[in-house]
Structure formats: C-alpha cells, structure tokens
Design a protein around this motif. Structure first.
Motif, PDB file in Angstrom:
ATOM      1  N   SER A  37      10.682 -51.083  34.949  1.00 17.95           N
ATOM      2  CA  SER A  37      10.989 -50.256  33.779  1.00 17.95           C
ATOM      3  C   SER A  37       9.972 -50.476  32.670  1.00 17.95           C
ATOM      4  CB  SER A  37      12.403 -50.555  33.272  1.00 17.95           C
ATOM      5  OG  SER A  37      12.513 -51.895  32.824  1.00 17.95           O
ATOM      6  N   PHE A  42      10.066 -47.047  30.638  1.00 18.31           N
ATOM      7  CA  PHE A  42      11.357 -46.385  30.574  1.00 18.31           C
ATOM      8  C   PHE A  42      11.893 -46.470  29.151  1.00 18.31           C
ATOM      9  CE2 PHE A  42      12.896 -46.950  35.266  1.00 18.31           C
ATOM     10  CZ  PHE A  42      11.812 -46.194  35.698  1.00 18.31           C
ATOM     11  N   ALA A  43      12.515 -45.397  28.707  1.00 16.01           N
ATOM     12  CA  ALA A  43      13.105 -45.365  27.368  1.00 16.01           C
ATOM     13  C   ALA A  43      14.261 -46.349  27.284  1.00 16.01           C
ATOM     14  CB  ALA A  43      13.593 -43.957  27.041  1.00 16.01           C
ATOM     15  N   LYS A  44      14.442 -46.949  26.109  1.00 11.21           N
ATOM     16  CA  LYS A  44      15.525 -47.903  25.874  1.00 11.21           C
ATOM     17  C   LYS A  44      16.542 -47.299  24.923  1.00 11.21           C
ATOM     18  CE  LYS A  44      13.485 -51.177  28.262  1.00 11.21           C
ATOM     19  NZ  LYS A  44      14.034 -51.632  29.561  1.00 11.21           N
ATOM     20  N   ASN A  46      18.482 -46.380  27.522  1.00 12.65           N
ATOM     21  CA  ASN A  46      18.647 -45.648  28.777  1.00 12.65           C
ATOM     22  C   ASN A  46      17.544 -44.611  28.915  1.00 12.65           C
ATOM     23  OD1 ASN A  46      21.416 -46.558  29.835  1.00 12.65           O
ATOM     24  ND2 ASN A  46      21.926 -45.915  27.740  1.00 12.65           N
ATOM     25  N   ASP A  47      17.004 -44.491  30.096  1.00 14.15           N
ATOM     26  CA  ASP A  47      16.037 -43.440  30.382  1.00 14.15           C
ATOM     27  C   ASP A  47      16.717 -42.419  31.284  1.00 14.15           C
ATOM     28  OD1 ASP A  47      13.862 -41.875  31.577  1.00 14.15           O
ATOM     29  OD2 ASP A  47      12.533 -43.349  30.647  1.00 14.15           O
ATOM     30  N   LYS A  48      17.009 -41.239  30.739  1.00 14.45           N
ATOM     31  CA  LYS A  48      17.745 -40.230  31.487  1.00 14.45           C
ATOM     32  C   LYS A  48      17.009 -39.837  32.761  1.00 14.45           C
ATOM     33  CE  LYS A  48      21.202 -37.188  31.658  1.00 14.45           C
ATOM     34  NZ  LYS A  48      20.760 -36.173  32.587  1.00 14.45           N
ATOM     35  N   ARG A  49      15.675 -39.792  32.712  1.00 18.59           N
ATOM     36  CA  ARG A  49      14.913 -39.423  33.907  1.00 18.59           C
ATOM     37  C   ARG A  49      15.144 -40.432  35.028  1.00 18.59           C
ATOM     38  NH1 ARG A  49       9.143 -39.962  31.583  1.00 18.59           N
ATOM     39  NH2 ARG A  49      10.226 -41.876  30.916  1.00 18.59           N
TER      40      ARG A  49
END
Length: 273
Positions: A37, A42-44, A46-49
């Motif tokens: 991640s 990855f976005a924090k 949560n990464d929707k992708r």
C-alpha cells in the motif's frame, strides 16, 4: 502412476481431509500489504480503488468455485464459505486453501490495470496466503462472519481517527498512536466530530461494513440429492446465477432471514442449526 522403488516417499504425505458435515472457511490474507500500500500510495485510511479491486477478484473467485456459498471481505482479507456438503478435492485442506489463494492472487494481478490504469504493477507481485477452518454448526459459522465484520468496524474506526489526526490534525504517527491509546469507540467518535466535523456514520458503508459476495438464488429451493445428474444441475444453476456484491450488516438476523437459501442444507433452510 507407475510403481517404482521410489514410491515409498508418498507415505511421508500427511492426510489433511477436513471432517464431513462441517462448513469450511478459506480465509485469504494479503502478504506484506502494508509495504504494498505504501509502494502504490494507497489513499489513507481507505483506498476505494484497492477495495474495489479486492471485491472484483472475490467475485471471479466465487464465480469459478460453485461450492462457495458466500464470501466476506474487508481490507486485504477475504473469507470464502464452502457448503457443509462440499466434496471438492475430497475436502483436503491444502488443496482448498491453495486453490482459493492462487485463484484470488491471479485475479487480483490480472484485474489490477482496471482499477489502477496509471500505475503499472511491478515485482514483487501481490500475493495472498490461505488457511482452512471447519465449523460444525451454522451458528458458529455465523459467529465467525460476525467476528470478521466486527473486526472491520473496530479497525476502520481506529484507522479513520488515526489518519484524521495525522493528515488533518498534523500529528506525527507516534503522537497519534499515543493520543488513541486506551480510547473507546465513543472517544474516537467524539474526536472525529469535535475536532474534524466528521460523523463516522456518514463514512462510506463499504469502509464500515466490508463486502458480502453471494449468488442470488431467490425463489429456488434446494435441489437435494447427490447423484451426478443432480450435482450437475446444481452446478449449472449456480454458474448462471447473478453474483451480488453488497455492503450490509451480517451480524443481525435480517440478511440471513431474507436469503435463507445461502446457508440452506440439502433439505432446506429449516434444518437443525
């Protein structure tokens, strides 16, 4: 296989057949996904992708294995439920675990460009490990799934609060960890609302509840029987069924009462729990 003087080595293989009349869970987990991640930013929290990718890989895994009656996923893990009457691979634990883990891994890697079109996947490739657990009763199976969904909520509430403190509150990681040490759910909700104007209940439901994948078989009773013809009819029925992807509560009874066929035995959903 031809007999030879070397065939004795087969006796070193250990039997791993799971007991009959038990529901089987194969849970897969991402290997080293904290590093992965970070590598792919990855976005924090949560990464929707990334979650959509996990769910897409789960759908294809369920589609390929008609013995799976339901799958539940959150973060980098997925649990696949095999029916208590499953005979796939003669219920050998290693075969079931490795099949699910490798199938899921292959789908995850092949589907990656669909969800991360501008981020090529490079070595080391994402991989998943798998383990089998047998549960003798539907009630215990449901408790297992409730445990995983409760875990999703607990972890997501913590991560949502932690990253709010870091990204919006400009705290360091260690400082945020100390601020959350010993806090209860109500404390984290208060931090989110009072400091950042965030109502946790307004966060996307996929983050809070995780994802349930199952075949829609409403209005169709269990076929029953174990003859080759009946098994083939069951397989075709399931392979044609629509696969649903939902973010709903599975701890309460509502989900199961509306879809009794998911955990139905060969004689129907009213069998002994």
């Amino acid at each position: 296989m031809a007999n030879s003087e070397y065939e004795y080595v087969r006796h070193f293989e250990q039997p791993d057949t799971l007991p009959p009349s038990n529901w089987i869970i194969v849970r897969i987990d991402g290997r080293g996904f904290s590093k992965l991640s970070a590598k792919y930013a990855f976005a924090k929290p949560n990464d929707k992708r990334a979650l959509d990718l996990m769910n897409a890989a789960a759908v294809e895994t369920v589609r390929a294995l008609f013995d799976v009656v339901l799958a539940y996923g959150q973060s980098d893990e997925y649990s696949f439920v095999f029916h208590e009457a499953c005979t796939l691979f003669d219920r050998r634990a290693a075969k079931l675990a490795t099949t699910v883990a490798t199938l899921f891994t292959a789908e995850y890697c092949m589907l990656w460009p669909t969800f991360f079109p501008d981020t090529p996947l490079t070595r080391p490739w994402p991989t998943f490990d798998g383990r089998c657990v047998a549960y003798p009763k539907r009630r215990i199976l449901r408790d297992y799934l409730s445990w995983r969904q409760a875990d999703c909520h607990v972890n997501n509430l913590y991560n949502t609060t932690f990253w709010a403190l870091v990204l919006k509150g400009e705290m360091g990681n260690r400082e945020a960890e100390e601020a959350l040490k010993g806090t209860l759910a109500r404390d984290k909700n208060e931090i989110l609302w009072s400091r950042f104007g965030v109502n946790y209940n307004d966060e996307e439901v996929v983050f809070r509840k995780g994802t349930v994948v199952y075949r829609k078989l409403e209005g169709v009773g269990p076929l029953g029987g174990s003859s080759r013809t009946q098994v083939e009819k069951e397989r075709k029925r399931k392979m044609k069924a629509e696969i649903a992807v939902e973010h709903v509560d599975i701890i309460g009874d509502g989900f199961w009462e509306e879809r009794p066929y998911i955990l139905a035995g060969k004689r129907g959903a009213s069998e002994e729990e």
